[in-house]
Design an enzyme around this catalytic site. Sequence first.
Site, PDB file in Angstrom:
ATOM      1  N   LYS A 158       0.811  -1.226   0.000  1.00 27.85           N
ATOM      2  CA  LYS A 158       0.000   0.000   0.000  1.00 27.85           C
ATOM      3  C   LYS A 158       0.841   1.271   0.000  1.00 27.85           C
ATOM      4  CE  LYS A 158      -4.052  -2.031   2.098  1.00 27.85           C
ATOM      5  NZ  LYS A 158      -5.292  -1.937   1.344  1.00 27.85           N
ATOM      6  N   THR A 164      -3.766   1.102  -2.305  1.00 30.42           N
ATOM      7  CA  THR A 164      -4.364   2.414  -2.433  1.00 30.42           C
ATOM      8  C   THR A 164      -3.805   3.358  -1.365  1.00 30.42           C
ATOM      9  OG1 THR A 164      -6.426   1.521  -3.314  1.00 30.42           O
ATOM     10  CG2 THR A 164      -6.554   3.672  -2.313  1.00 30.42           C
ATOM     11  N   ASN A 206     -11.153  -9.445   3.087  1.00 31.43           N
ATOM     12  CA  ASN A 206     -10.474  -8.358   3.794  1.00 31.43           C
ATOM     13  C   ASN A 206     -11.397  -7.176   3.957  1.00 31.43           C
ATOM     14  OD1 ASN A 206      -9.367  -5.659   2.420  1.00 31.43           O
ATOM     15  ND2 ASN A 206      -9.589  -7.189   0.800  1.00 31.43           N
ATOM     16  N   PHE A 244      -8.264   0.744   3.584  1.00 29.69           N
ATOM     17  CA  PHE A 244      -7.213   1.687   3.142  1.00 29.69           C
ATOM     18  C   PHE A 244      -6.285   2.111   4.282  1.00 29.69           C
ATOM     19  CE2 PHE A 244     -10.021   3.604  -0.518  1.00 29.69           C
ATOM     20  CZ  PHE A 244      -9.893   2.428  -1.224  1.00 29.69           C
ATOM     21  N   ASN A 268      -9.266   4.320  -7.728  1.00 32.58           N
ATOM     22  CA  ASN A 268      -9.979   3.209  -7.101  1.00 32.58           C
ATOM     23  C   ASN A 268     -11.300   3.703  -6.515  1.00 32.58           C
ATOM     24  OD1 ASN A 268     -10.839   0.958  -5.754  1.00 32.58           O
ATOM     25  ND2 ASN A 268      -9.249   1.022  -4.166  1.00 32.58           N
ATOM     26  N   SER A 280     -13.452  -0.162  -3.729  1.00 36.85           N
ATOM     27  CA  SER A 280     -13.250  -0.900  -2.484  1.00 36.85           C
ATOM     28  C   SER A 280     -14.571  -0.937  -1.718  1.00 36.85           C
ATOM     29  CB  SER A 280     -12.189  -0.223  -1.617  1.00 36.85           C
ATOM     30  OG  SER A 280     -12.269  -0.779  -0.310  1.00 36.85           O
ATOM     31  N   ASN A 318     -14.734  -1.382   1.415  1.00 41.01           N
ATOM     32  CA  ASN A 318     -14.420  -1.162   2.829  1.00 41.01           C
ATOM     33  C   ASN A 318     -14.309   0.293   3.239  1.00 41.01           C
ATOM     34  OD1 ASN A 318     -14.270  -3.997   3.207  1.00 41.01           O
ATOM     35  ND2 ASN A 318     -12.260  -3.939   2.200  1.00 41.01           N
ATOM     36  N   THR A 319     -14.605   1.202   2.311  1.00 41.22           N
ATOM     37  CA  THR A 319     -14.686   2.626   2.639  1.00 41.22           C
ATOM     38  C   THR A 319     -16.122   3.022   2.360  1.00 41.22           C
ATOM     39  OG1 THR A 319     -12.372   3.060   2.124  1.00 41.22           O
ATOM     40  CG2 THR A 319     -13.851   4.948   2.005  1.00 41.22           C
ATOM     41  N   LYS A 370     -10.616   1.622 -11.646  1.00 40.81           N
ATOM     42  CA  LYS A 370     -10.749   0.245 -11.143  1.00 40.81           C
ATOM     43  C   LYS A 370     -12.157   0.047 -10.602  1.00 40.81           C
ATOM     44  CE  LYS A 370      -8.666  -3.252  -8.172  1.00 40.81           C
ATOM     45  NZ  LYS A 370      -7.493  -3.631  -7.390  1.00 40.81           N
ATOM     46  N   ASN A 376     -12.085  -5.375  -8.633  1.00 41.50           N
ATOM     47  CA  ASN A 376     -11.745  -5.389  -7.208  1.00 41.50           C
ATOM     48  C   ASN A 376     -12.401  -6.626  -6.558  1.00 41.50           C
ATOM     49  OD1 ASN A 376     -11.037  -4.399  -4.544  1.00 41.50           O
ATOM     50  ND2 ASN A 376     -10.994  -2.357  -5.442  1.00 41.50           N
ATOM     51  N   TYR A 380      -3.171 -11.117  -6.886  1.00 42.48           N
ATOM     52  CA  TYR A 380      -2.954 -10.854  -5.463  1.00 42.48           C
ATOM     53  C   TYR A 380      -3.171 -12.151  -4.676  1.00 42.48           C
ATOM     54  CZ  TYR A 380      -3.038  -8.426  -0.938  1.00 42.48           C
ATOM     55  OH  TYR A 380      -2.760  -8.007   0.339  1.00 42.48           O
TER      56      TYR A 380
HETATM   57  C1  LIG Z   1      -5.816  -7.907   1.602  1.00 40.29           C
HETATM   58  C2  LIG Z   1      -6.226  -7.200   0.345  1.00 40.29           C
HETATM   59  C3  LIG Z   1      -6.098  -5.819   0.271  1.00 40.29           C
HETATM   60  C4  LIG Z   1      -6.473  -5.149  -0.901  1.00 40.29           C
HETATM   61  N1  LIG Z   1      -6.314  -3.791  -0.965  1.00 40.29           N
HETATM   62  C5  LIG Z   1      -6.621  -3.147  -2.112  1.00 40.29           C
HETATM   63  C6  LIG Z   1      -6.388  -1.758  -2.236  1.00 40.29           C
HETATM   64  O1  LIG Z   1      -5.886  -1.103  -1.317  1.00 40.29           O
HETATM   65  N2  LIG Z   1      -6.741  -1.158  -3.401  1.00 40.29           N
HETATM   66  C7  LIG Z   1      -7.275  -1.844  -4.465  1.00 40.29           C
HETATM   67  O2  LIG Z   1      -7.547  -1.249  -5.508  1.00 40.29           O
HETATM   68  N3  LIG Z   1      -7.481  -3.170  -4.382  1.00 40.29           N
HETATM   69  C8  LIG Z   1      -7.170  -3.837  -3.241  1.00 40.29           C
HETATM   70  N4  LIG Z   1      -7.364  -5.181  -3.165  1.00 40.29           N
HETATM   71  C9  LIG Z   1      -8.002  -5.886  -4.293  1.00 40.29           C
HETATM   72  C10 LIG Z   1      -6.978  -6.546  -5.225  1.00 40.29           C
HETATM   73  O3  LIG Z   1      -6.122  -5.603  -5.808  1.00 40.29           O
HETATM   74  C11 LIG Z   1      -7.696  -7.345  -6.328  1.00 40.29           C
HETATM   75  O4  LIG Z   1      -8.413  -6.448  -7.139  1.00 40.29           O
HETATM   76  C12 LIG Z   1      -8.669  -8.376  -5.772  1.00 40.29           C
HETATM   77  O5  LIG Z   1      -8.140  -8.998  -4.619  1.00 40.29           O
HETATM   78  C13 LIG Z   1      -9.006  -9.486  -6.786  1.00 40.29           C
HETATM   79  O6  LIG Z   1      -7.837 -10.157  -7.201  1.00 40.29           O
HETATM   80  P1  LIG Z   1      -7.323 -11.546  -6.568  1.00 40.29           P
HETATM   81  O7  LIG Z   1      -8.486 -12.488  -6.597  1.00 40.29           O
HETATM   82  O8  LIG Z   1      -6.166 -11.962  -7.433  1.00 40.29           O
HETATM   83  O9  LIG Z   1      -6.898 -11.239  -5.178  1.00 40.29           O
HETATM   84  C14 LIG Z   1      -6.997  -5.875  -2.005  1.00 40.29           C
HETATM   85  C15 LIG Z   1      -7.119  -7.273  -1.922  1.00 40.29           C
HETATM   86  C16 LIG Z   1      -6.738  -7.939  -0.767  1.00 40.29           C
HETATM   87  C17 LIG Z   1      -6.866  -9.439  -0.713  1.00 40.29           C
END
Ligand SMILES: Cc1cc2nc3c(=O)[nH]c(=O)nc-3n(C[C@H](O)[C@H](O)[C@H](O)COP(=O)(O)O)c2cc1C
Length: 334
Positions: free
Chosen positions: A63, A83, A108, A112, A169, A172, A174-175, A214, A243, A315
């Site tokens: 991050k 982010t 999760n 942020f 972004n 998310s 979570n905001t 995104k 996302n 991720y």
């Molecule tokens: C623990 C965690 C934290 C994440 N934090 C962010 C973030 O800060 N900003 C963002 O755009 N996506 C965030 N993501 C989403 C990932 O970038 C991705 O879009 C999403 O997990 C789907 O891909 P995956 O199935 O390969 O994990 C986060 C995902 C996880 C698991």
Amino acid sequence: MLYSLARPLLFSLAPERVHELTLSMLKSAHKLGAMRQAVASKPVTCMGIEFPNPVGLAAGLDKNGAYIDALAGLGFGFIEIGTITPKPQEGNPHPRLFRIPQAKAIINRMGFNNDGVDKLVENVKAAKFKGILGINIGKNATTPVEDAVSDYLICLEKVYHYASYITVNISSPNTKNLRSLQSGHALTELLETLKKRQLELAEELQHYVPLVLKVAPDLDTTDIEFIASQLLQFKIDGLIVTNTTLSREGVEGLPFGDEAGGLSGAPVFEKSTACLAAFSKLLQGKIPLIGVGGILSGEHAVAKQQAGASLVQIYSGMIYTGPTLIKDCVNAMT
Ligand SMILES: Cc1cc2nc3c(=O)[nH]c(=O)nc-3n(C[C@H](O)[C@H](O)[C@H](O)COP(=O)(O)O)c2cc1C
């Protein structure tokens, strides 16, 4: 190999602790020159940038941009940090990260957590990395959603000079209310304002940095059509699909399956890929797509390409498979 040996130990610890531990071990190993992965060169030109290979790190793992050099050593074609928000913030209370290994999934609700945009810029300046760096921007939790544009503008201006591309972004879960920026006048205002500032900065600095949006996988057809029309209207340079999801399909009844937050990993694959295909059909190659969500193998990466992605990001798959996933995806992709 090393990762599969270490995984049982790592999975016995609290997920967020493992996250910190793994990244700091990776950093130390990188300094010793011990953690490098050779990945085939497979250049892709997208958004006017030449990527050495089409497999990137998705946002959220680094991050603050504190581990860029170590992550680059794993062979990613590009790295997205953030982010990031204008001011530092702690994020949601712990625990806020949950592994669901039976479903190769993660939930999760980090919210942020980050050290603020100024610290991220310091970290980027200190990094030796000369590859493709995406910087993902968001808004502080305390900023009312009606004023979100000003937070995105602050971040855009501060990171512009240091980013290969900038991700906005708005997806998310979570905001509070962030996802409301994906529709109606709020989206129009955001994209119009950011595009205008991007063009001014490009003129001032004589350097064009692509702007990428995104989105979430939880969009209906009307949302998708509206977003696609806005991307075309404001000439946004790229779209990241997707996302995490609010759906719990695939984790119902499993331990932690009903925790609040965004679900990622295997269960999001189909939803995310369907969303990608829907955007691809509407955008007809006019705006490049970056596919992310549930990639756990080379075949998954190829499926994203077939659904219209020029690039992919990973991720959760990294957590379950380890860094060899990068190589597998690069090798499988055309
Ligand atoms: C623990 C965690 C934290 C994440 N934090 C962010 C973030 O800060 N900003 C963002 O755009 N996506 C965030 N993501 C989403 C990932 O970038 C991705 O879009 C999403 O997990 C789907 O891909 P995956 O199935 O390969 O994990 C986060 C995902 C996880 C698991």
